[in-house]
Write a protein that holds these residues in place. Structure first.
Motif, PDB file in Angstrom:
ATOM      1  N   SER A 291     -13.215   4.904 -10.986  1.00  0.00           N
ATOM      2  CA  SER A 291     -12.795   4.071  -9.862  1.00  0.00           C
ATOM      3  C   SER A 291     -13.025   4.816  -8.559  1.00  0.00           C
ATOM      4  O   SER A 291     -13.362   6.010  -8.553  1.00  0.00           O
ATOM      5  CB  SER A 291     -11.306   3.710  -9.995  1.00  0.00           C
ATOM      6  N   ARG A 292     -12.822   4.098  -7.452  1.00  0.00           N
ATOM      7  CA  ARG A 292     -12.952   4.736  -6.146  1.00  0.00           C
ATOM      8  C   ARG A 292     -11.859   5.767  -5.916  1.00  0.00           C
ATOM      9  O   ARG A 292     -12.063   6.746  -5.202  1.00  0.00           O
ATOM     10  CB  ARG A 292     -12.942   3.668  -5.035  1.00  0.00           C
ATOM     11  N   VAL A 293     -10.688   5.557  -6.515  1.00  0.00           N
ATOM     12  CA  VAL A 293      -9.620   6.554  -6.418  1.00  0.00           C
ATOM     13  C   VAL A 293     -10.065   7.877  -7.037  1.00  0.00           C
ATOM     14  O   VAL A 293      -9.800   8.953  -6.496  1.00  0.00           O
ATOM     15  CB  VAL A 293      -8.340   6.043  -7.105  1.00  0.00           C
ATOM     16  N   THR A 294     -10.761   7.799  -8.157  1.00  0.00           N
ATOM     17  CA  THR A 294     -11.275   9.004  -8.816  1.00  0.00           C
ATOM     18  C   THR A 294     -12.258   9.738  -7.924  1.00  0.00           C
ATOM     19  O   THR A 294     -12.211  10.967  -7.791  1.00  0.00           O
ATOM     20  CB  THR A 294     -11.963   8.626 -10.142  1.00  0.00           C
ATOM     21  N   VAL A 295     -13.155   8.979  -7.285  1.00  0.00           N
ATOM     22  CA  VAL A 295     -14.146   9.586  -6.388  1.00  0.00           C
ATOM     23  C   VAL A 295     -13.444  10.286  -5.234  1.00  0.00           C
ATOM     24  O   VAL A 295     -13.761  11.432  -4.876  1.00  0.00           O
ATOM     25  CB  VAL A 295     -15.127   8.520  -5.864  1.00  0.00           C
ATOM     26  N   VAL A 296     -12.466   9.609  -4.638  1.00  0.00           N
ATOM     27  CA  VAL A 296     -11.745  10.170  -3.485  1.00  0.00           C
ATOM     28  C   VAL A 296     -10.990  11.435  -3.885  1.00  0.00           C
ATOM     29  O   VAL A 296     -11.087  12.473  -3.219  1.00  0.00           O
ATOM     30  CB  VAL A 296     -10.766   9.127  -2.901  1.00  0.00           C
TER      31      VAL A 296
ATOM     32  N   SER B 136      -1.751   6.687  -3.521  1.00  0.00           N
ATOM     33  CA  SER B 136      -0.831   6.041  -2.579  1.00  0.00           C
ATOM     34  C   SER B 136      -1.588   5.148  -1.595  1.00  0.00           C
ATOM     35  O   SER B 136      -1.176   4.011  -1.327  1.00  0.00           O
ATOM     36  CB  SER B 136      -0.039   7.104  -1.808  1.00  0.00           C
ATOM     37  N   MET B 137      -2.699   5.657  -1.098  1.00  0.00           N
ATOM     38  CA  MET B 137      -3.490   4.872  -0.146  1.00  0.00           C
ATOM     39  C   MET B 137      -4.110   3.650  -0.820  1.00  0.00           C
ATOM     40  O   MET B 137      -4.199   2.568  -0.215  1.00  0.00           O
ATOM     41  CB  MET B 137      -4.566   5.756   0.483  1.00  0.00           C
ATOM     42  N   ASN B 138      -4.522   3.805  -2.067  1.00  0.00           N
ATOM     43  CA  ASN B 138      -5.073   2.669  -2.795  1.00  0.00           C
ATOM     44  C   ASN B 138      -3.995   1.610  -3.035  1.00  0.00           C
ATOM     45  O   ASN B 138      -4.271   0.399  -2.966  1.00  0.00           O
ATOM     46  CB  ASN B 138      -5.646   3.146  -4.126  1.00  0.00           C
ATOM     47  N   GLU B 139      -2.770   2.043  -3.298  1.00  0.00           N
ATOM     48  CA  GLU B 139      -1.667   1.112  -3.503  1.00  0.00           C
ATOM     49  C   GLU B 139      -1.328   0.384  -2.204  1.00  0.00           C
ATOM     50  O   GLU B 139      -1.059  -0.822  -2.211  1.00  0.00           O
ATOM     51  CB  GLU B 139      -0.443   1.879  -4.012  1.00  0.00           C
ATOM     52  N   VAL B 140      -1.342   1.112  -1.090  1.00  0.00           N
ATOM     53  CA  VAL B 140      -1.094   0.483   0.213  1.00  0.00           C
ATOM     54  C   VAL B 140      -2.149  -0.576   0.502  1.00  0.00           C
ATOM     55  O   VAL B 140      -1.840  -1.692   0.951  1.00  0.00           O
ATOM     56  CB  VAL B 140      -1.081   1.543   1.336  1.00  0.00           C
TER      57      VAL B 140
ATOM     58  N   SER C  71      -6.039  -1.864   8.608  1.00  0.00           N
ATOM     59  CA  SER C  71      -7.245  -1.265   9.187  1.00  0.00           C
ATOM     60  C   SER C  71      -7.464   0.132   8.618  1.00  0.00           C
ATOM     61  O   SER C  71      -6.558   0.739   8.046  1.00  0.00           O
ATOM     62  CB  SER C  71      -7.112  -1.173  10.698  1.00  0.00           C
ATOM     63  N   ARG C  72      -8.684   0.612   8.811  1.00  0.00           N
ATOM     64  CA  ARG C  72      -9.004   1.935   8.290  1.00  0.00           C
ATOM     65  C   ARG C  72      -8.124   3.002   8.936  1.00  0.00           C
ATOM     66  O   ARG C  72      -7.590   3.892   8.254  1.00  0.00           O
ATOM     67  CB  ARG C  72     -10.481   2.240   8.537  1.00  0.00           C
ATOM     68  N   ASN C  73      -7.957   2.936  10.242  1.00  0.00           N
ATOM     69  CA  ASN C  73      -7.156   3.941  10.939  1.00  0.00           C
ATOM     70  C   ASN C  73      -5.700   3.921  10.474  1.00  0.00           C
ATOM     71  O   ASN C  73      -5.071   4.975  10.316  1.00  0.00           O
ATOM     72  CB  ASN C  73      -7.233   3.730  12.451  1.00  0.00           C
ATOM     73  N   GLU C  74      -5.164   2.721  10.253  1.00  0.00           N
ATOM     74  CA  GLU C  74      -3.783   2.618   9.772  1.00  0.00           C
ATOM     75  C   GLU C  74      -3.654   3.181   8.359  1.00  0.00           C
ATOM     76  O   GLU C  74      -2.660   3.839   8.028  1.00  0.00           O
ATOM     77  CB  GLU C  74      -3.330   1.156   9.792  1.00  0.00           C
ATOM     78  N   LEU C  75      -4.670   2.931   7.530  1.00  0.00           N
ATOM     79  CA  LEU C  75      -4.641   3.447   6.162  1.00  0.00           C
ATOM     80  C   LEU C  75      -4.705   4.975   6.164  1.00  0.00           C
ATOM     81  O   LEU C  75      -3.980   5.646   5.413  1.00  0.00           O
ATOM     82  CB  LEU C  75      -5.806   2.871   5.355  1.00  0.00           C
ATOM     83  N   ILE C  76      -5.571   5.533   7.010  1.00  0.00           N
ATOM     84  CA  ILE C  76      -5.676   6.994   7.104  1.00  0.00           C
ATOM     85  C   ILE C  76      -4.362   7.584   7.603  1.00  0.00           C
ATOM     86  O   ILE C  76      -3.895   8.627   7.106  1.00  0.00           O
ATOM     87  CB  ILE C  76      -6.845   7.399   8.028  1.00  0.00           C
TER      88      ILE C  76
ATOM     89  N   LEU D 115     -12.302   3.802   0.447  1.00  0.00           N
ATOM     90  CA  LEU D 115     -11.523   2.650   0.001  1.00  0.00           C
ATOM     91  C   LEU D 115     -11.691   1.454   0.930  1.00  0.00           C
ATOM     92  O   LEU D 115     -11.693   0.307   0.491  1.00  0.00           O
ATOM     93  CB  LEU D 115     -10.038   3.020  -0.097  1.00  0.00           C
ATOM     94  N   CYS D 116     -11.833   1.735   2.226  1.00  0.00           N
ATOM     95  CA  CYS D 116     -11.983   0.643   3.201  1.00  0.00           C
ATOM     96  C   CYS D 116     -13.435   0.357   3.525  1.00  0.00           C
ATOM     97  O   CYS D 116     -13.718  -0.504   4.357  1.00  0.00           O
ATOM     98  CB  CYS D 116     -11.252   0.987   4.498  1.00  0.00           C
ATOM     99  N   GLY D 117     -14.349   1.071   2.894  1.00  0.00           N
ATOM    100  CA  GLY D 117     -15.745   0.952   3.271  1.00  0.00           C
ATOM    101  C   GLY D 117     -16.299  -0.442   3.163  1.00  0.00           C
ATOM    102  O   GLY D 117     -16.880  -0.977   4.114  1.00  0.00           O
TER     103      GLY D 117
END
Length: 376
Positions: free
Chosen positions: A193-198, A270-274, A282-287, A365-367
């Motif tokens: 998954s993307r979580v694994t990559v991150v 956590s970010m993936n769950e959010v 937005s990307r900035n809010e997620l970061i 994740l937001c890409g």
């Protein structure tokens, strides 16, 4: 069928790895021809021992009944040599279950030496308790974690350590081993998954930066690899050409890798769950959310490293306190400096992993979502 196949696959892999470890370690020393067998002590003779406070020097003669192998049921007498080092020596008593090194000729034990208390049974019991609790709580994820646990041990024991003993470059071996371990462990837990990559990228980036700090500050502090336990014994066992300083550096990074993986996975998951709960974020809010999670995790994890390393050298700290050693002398003592170096490099690596993972997660994740927005 898919739900059934996944647990079965991991169970078969676990059984296969354990089988390989057992097959490759038959309990016989090939160099000496000695068989390592479980035995029950029936009598001891301590007449040759000399006591010096809590330390003992000399030979303890141990009579025991062998409990396994072709010589099961036969009685042998072996020597337990004590060297005056309480951290290494063991004194046996009647009724103890011990490990004996036995030479067998024509089905009979001809020589024997008492080695250690036989702790394997209780170790397996404790490991079994760990497995039960892990599977009850985490279920399939727990099974995957168990697979990654055993796989990691196999990689370290069968690839990393033989590579070091064979004279391989410790830094290169560490990078290759940690890359392999990171991919295996995170993929087992999070799947493809993307979580694994991150989490994988965040972990490796943080560890590479920590490695750079290790090489730079290790030279400045003029540390030597002989600060590691059993380093002298390793050298005098015939491995004179090993680069113990680089091996020490490798141990520093290896020790910090597990905590770095934890933080990277915590932040990425956590970010993936959010993002899943709030797809329009937005990307900035997620970061920013990832940074907040990372701050909370690193706040406790750095202290965890300090406590872990302090626990390993608790008696040394007690000696310093008992002898009223000055703080300046203590900080410049080689063993203390090595542990401070290990703790701080690991802590810096942890702190770096969190923001790196948060930034990577924001873009990965937001890409797709951000790309669709720009097209619209």
């Amino acid at each position: 069928m898919k739900k059934f196949a996944s647990p079965v696959f991991f169970i078969l892999m676990i059984v296969g790895l354990v089988g390989l470890l057992k097959y490759e370690d038959p309990g016989t020393d090939i160099k000496t021809g000695l068989h390592e067998l479980r035995a029950t002590v029936t009598a001891v003779n301590n007449d040759a021992l000399v006591e010096m406070g809590t330390a003992r020097i000399g030979g303890q003669h141990v009579t025991a009944i062998l409990q396994e192998g072709e010589v099961k049921g036969q009685t042998v007498t072996g020597v337990n040599q004590l060297t005056g080092q309480p951290e290494m020596d063991e004194l046996f008593h009647p009724g103890d279950t011990i490990l004996m090194a036995v030479r067998i000729v024509d089905g009979k034990p001809t020589q024997a030496r008492a080695v250690h208390q036989f702790r394997q049974g209780w170790e397996l019991t404790l490991f079994g308790l760990f497995i039960i609790i892990l599977l009850i709580y985490a279920r399939l994820i727990g099974l995957k974690a168990l697979f990654s646990f055993i796989t990691s041990f196999y990689i370290i024991w069968k690839f990393f350590i033989p590579g070091l003993l064979g004279g391989g470059n410790p830094i290169l071996l560490t990078v290759v081993t940690l890359t392999l371990l990171t991919v295996v462990i995170i993929t087992c837990v999070a799947g493809l998954s993307r979580v694994t990559v991150v989490a994988t990228m965040g972990t490796l980036c943080g560890l590479l930066l920590a490695l750079s700090l290790t090489l730079f500050f290790g030279e400045k502090l003029k540390l030597a690899g002989m600060t590691a336990p059993f380093a002298s014994m390793l050298v005098f066992s015939g491995y004179y050409t090993l680069d113990l300083l680089d091996i020490f550096y490798a141990s520093v990074i290896l020790g910090a890798s597990g905590a770095a993986m934890d933080i990277a996975m915590d932040v990425a998951a956590s970010m993936n769950e959010v993002l899943a709960k709030k797809p329009d974020i937005s990307r900035n809010e997620l970061i920013k959310s990832g940074f907040n999670v990372g701050r909370m995790v690193t706040g406790t994890m750095t202290t965890t490293l300090l406590l872990a390393y302090s626990g390993g050298y608790l008696t040394m700290l007690m000696v310093f306190m008992a002898k009223a050693t000055s703080f300046t002398r203590m900080l410049n003592f080689k063993l203390v400096a090595a542990e401070i170096f290990r703790t701080l490099v690991g802590s810096v690596g942890l702190v770096l992993v969190a923001p790196i993972t948060a930034i990577l997660a924001g873009f990965i994740l937001c890409g797709v979502k951000e790309l669709n927005k720009s097209r619209n």
